[in-house]
Design a protein around this motif. Sequence first.
Motif, short mmCIF file in Angstrom:
data_model
loop_
_atom_site.label_atom_id
_atom_site.label_comp_id
_atom_site.label_asym_id
_atom_site.label_seq_id
_atom_site.Cartn_x
_atom_site.Cartn_y
_atom_site.Cartn_z
N GLY A 365 0.79 -1.22 0.00
CA GLY A 365 0.00 0.00 0.00
C GLY A 365 0.83 1.27 0.00
N ARG A 366 2.15 1.12 0.17
CA ARG A 366 3.02 2.29 0.18
C ARG A 366 3.56 2.60 -1.22
N ASN A 367 4.25 3.71 -1.32
CA ASN A 367 4.96 4.11 -2.55
C ASN A 367 4.02 4.27 -3.75
N ARG A 368 2.87 4.86 -3.51
CA ARG A 368 1.95 5.14 -4.60
C ARG A 368 2.01 6.62 -4.96
N THR A 369 1.75 6.93 -6.21
CA THR A 369 1.77 8.31 -6.66
C THR A 369 0.34 8.83 -6.79
N LYS A 370 0.20 10.13 -6.96
CA LYS A 370 -1.12 10.73 -7.11
C LYS A 370 -1.79 10.31 -8.42
N SER A 371 -0.96 9.99 -9.42
CA SER A 371 -1.52 9.67 -10.74
C SER A 371 -1.72 8.19 -10.97
N LEU A 372 -1.18 7.32 -10.06
CA LEU A 372 -1.29 5.87 -10.28
C LEU A 372 -1.53 5.18 -8.94
N ASP A 373 -2.64 4.47 -8.86
CA ASP A 373 -2.98 3.77 -7.62
C ASP A 373 -2.35 2.38 -7.60
N ALA A 374 -1.06 2.33 -7.80
CA ALA A 374 -0.27 1.09 -7.75
C ALA A 374 1.13 1.49 -7.31
N PRO A 375 1.88 0.60 -6.67
CA PRO A 375 3.22 0.97 -6.20
C PRO A 375 4.11 1.46 -7.33
N SER A 376 4.87 2.52 -7.05
CA SER A 376 5.74 3.09 -8.08
C SER A 376 6.80 2.10 -8.53
N TRP A 377 7.26 1.22 -7.62
CA TRP A 377 8.28 0.23 -8.01
C TRP A 377 7.72 -0.76 -9.03
N LEU A 378 6.42 -1.05 -8.93
CA LEU A 378 5.81 -1.99 -9.88
C LEU A 378 5.74 -1.34 -11.26
N TRP A 379 5.27 -0.09 -11.31
CA TRP A 379 5.16 0.60 -12.58
C TRP A 379 6.54 0.78 -13.21
N SER A 380 7.52 1.23 -12.44
CA SER A 380 8.87 1.44 -12.97
C SER A 380 9.46 0.14 -13.50
N SER A 381 9.24 -0.95 -12.77
CA SER A 381 9.77 -2.25 -13.21
C SER A 381 9.15 -2.66 -14.54
N ILE A 382 7.83 -2.51 -14.65
CA ILE A 382 7.14 -2.91 -15.89
C ILE A 382 7.62 -2.07 -17.07
N VAL A 383 7.76 -0.76 -16.87
CA VAL A 383 8.21 0.11 -17.96
C VAL A 383 9.61 -0.27 -18.40
N ASP A 384 10.52 -0.44 -17.44
CA ASP A 384 11.89 -0.82 -17.79
C ASP A 384 11.94 -2.15 -18.52
N LEU A 385 11.15 -3.11 -18.03
CA LEU A 385 11.16 -4.45 -18.61
C LEU A 385 10.56 -4.46 -20.01
N ILE A 386 9.50 -3.67 -20.23
CA ILE A 386 8.90 -3.60 -21.56
C ILE A 386 9.91 -3.06 -22.57
N VAL A 387 10.63 -2.01 -22.17
CA VAL A 387 11.64 -1.44 -23.07
C VAL A 387 12.70 -2.48 -23.40
N GLY A 388 13.21 -3.18 -22.38
CA GLY A 388 14.24 -4.18 -22.60
C GLY A 388 13.75 -5.35 -23.42
N HIS A 389 12.54 -5.83 -23.12
CA HIS A 389 12.00 -6.97 -23.85
C HIS A 389 11.68 -6.61 -25.30
N GLU A 390 11.17 -5.39 -25.52
CA GLU A 390 10.83 -4.99 -26.89
C GLU A 390 12.07 -4.96 -27.77
N ALA A 391 13.16 -4.38 -27.24
CA ALA A 391 14.40 -4.33 -28.01
C ALA A 391 14.95 -5.73 -28.25
N ALA A 392 14.92 -6.58 -27.22
CA ALA A 392 15.43 -7.94 -27.37
C ALA A 392 14.57 -8.75 -28.33
#
Length: 406
Positions: A365-392
């Motif tokens: 329930g911690r580390n949430r932003t005003k614009s996203l009701d999900a932990p910021s670490w989850l969003w950041s991980s997904i974004v980074d992984l999508i970029v890496g997976h798309e290139a690969a």
Amino acid sequence: MPSSKSHVVPPDQRQAALAQRRNLKMAQSAHAYVRGSTVKFYEWLEASAAGGKIPDGPPVWICGDCHVGNLGPVANAKGRIGIQIRDVDQTVIGNPAHDLIRLGLSLATAARGSDLPGVTTARMLERMIEGYMMALDAELGGATVAKKPSVVRIGMREAIGRTWKHLAKDRIKDVRPTIPLGKRFWPLTEEERAAVEELFKKDQVRRLVTALHLRDDNDRIELLDAAYWVKGCSSLGRIRIAVLLSVGDGHYHEGGLSLIDIKEAVQAAAPRAPKTPIPRDNAERVVVGAQNLSPNLGDRMRPARLLDKAVFLRELLPQDIKLDFDHLTREEATRAAFFLAAVIGKAHARQMDEETRKSWRGELGRNRTKSLDAPSWLWSSIVDLIVGHEAAYLEHCRRYAERNDR
């Protein structure tokens, strides 16, 4: 049209043929590439800037390869069906946050494959966390705390109505007591065949086969056929054998035939939690993980040794099917995210006491932003992984196309 025999690959040519099939399958879509790149997922996760922000959740058995294709209807030995984890090859006692990130990445690439806008991915992650946290709150042993999306309802209806003939048609394309060689099944070596025959003489294997509710412990078991099974992206260089058995007096009555999947167990790519006891034998690890995460599946699995390698056996049932997430609407995508995360949450929660569940829920329930009701670490991980997976993925397609053009 070429006959099925034209697809038969002799044992000494398996490796090259399997590599070709794996490359083709992973080149079909970005989502297919994500499903087939578990090792790279953990490499990227470790190297990701978001990786250091991931919370250390309580050490529990995790799936380790938690993508949407590994969740679906699973029947237990008595025929009862539930939506559970279907594949636990990568299971370890580890950080439950890794299952959440893997599931989020899979859902995000499935959404992209369905041409859904990026805002849908954000909403999916929000609903995913909601479903997971609700499962942590729910009483253990109760019904799954989520309304089933239509893709799950359709899958459940199909699973409930399936019989042995459906399994035979899907898996071996025949209701006769043989495994037809062709594109999906290849011949065994004499050594492999002899090892399989010896394996099914052992009492622990016999007990697996007679465990279903329609069978008796004293039923006669006859090995009818066996073949190398060409399956998924994980078959490369590993033992994967389908075994067809006759159980009891007749071949064709319900429960009279048994299809056993023998699969080599290898070292998991998912990182283990430090200082936690875990079976050193990989087959035992997989079975114990299944018993904790997916009881329906764990009920009908056994560890064993075959040709001096760790393998696990499971009886395939007609009700075990894969759900179709290839074409999602916005509403179905968010509903599926909620439901599947609740399934994973329930699998994790049954291993935690009340205090541990409460603490883990608070962390989520911690580390949430005003614009996203999900932990910021989850969003950041997904974004980074999508970029890496798309290139690969694009690089994989380029290399694969070059090899085929030569």
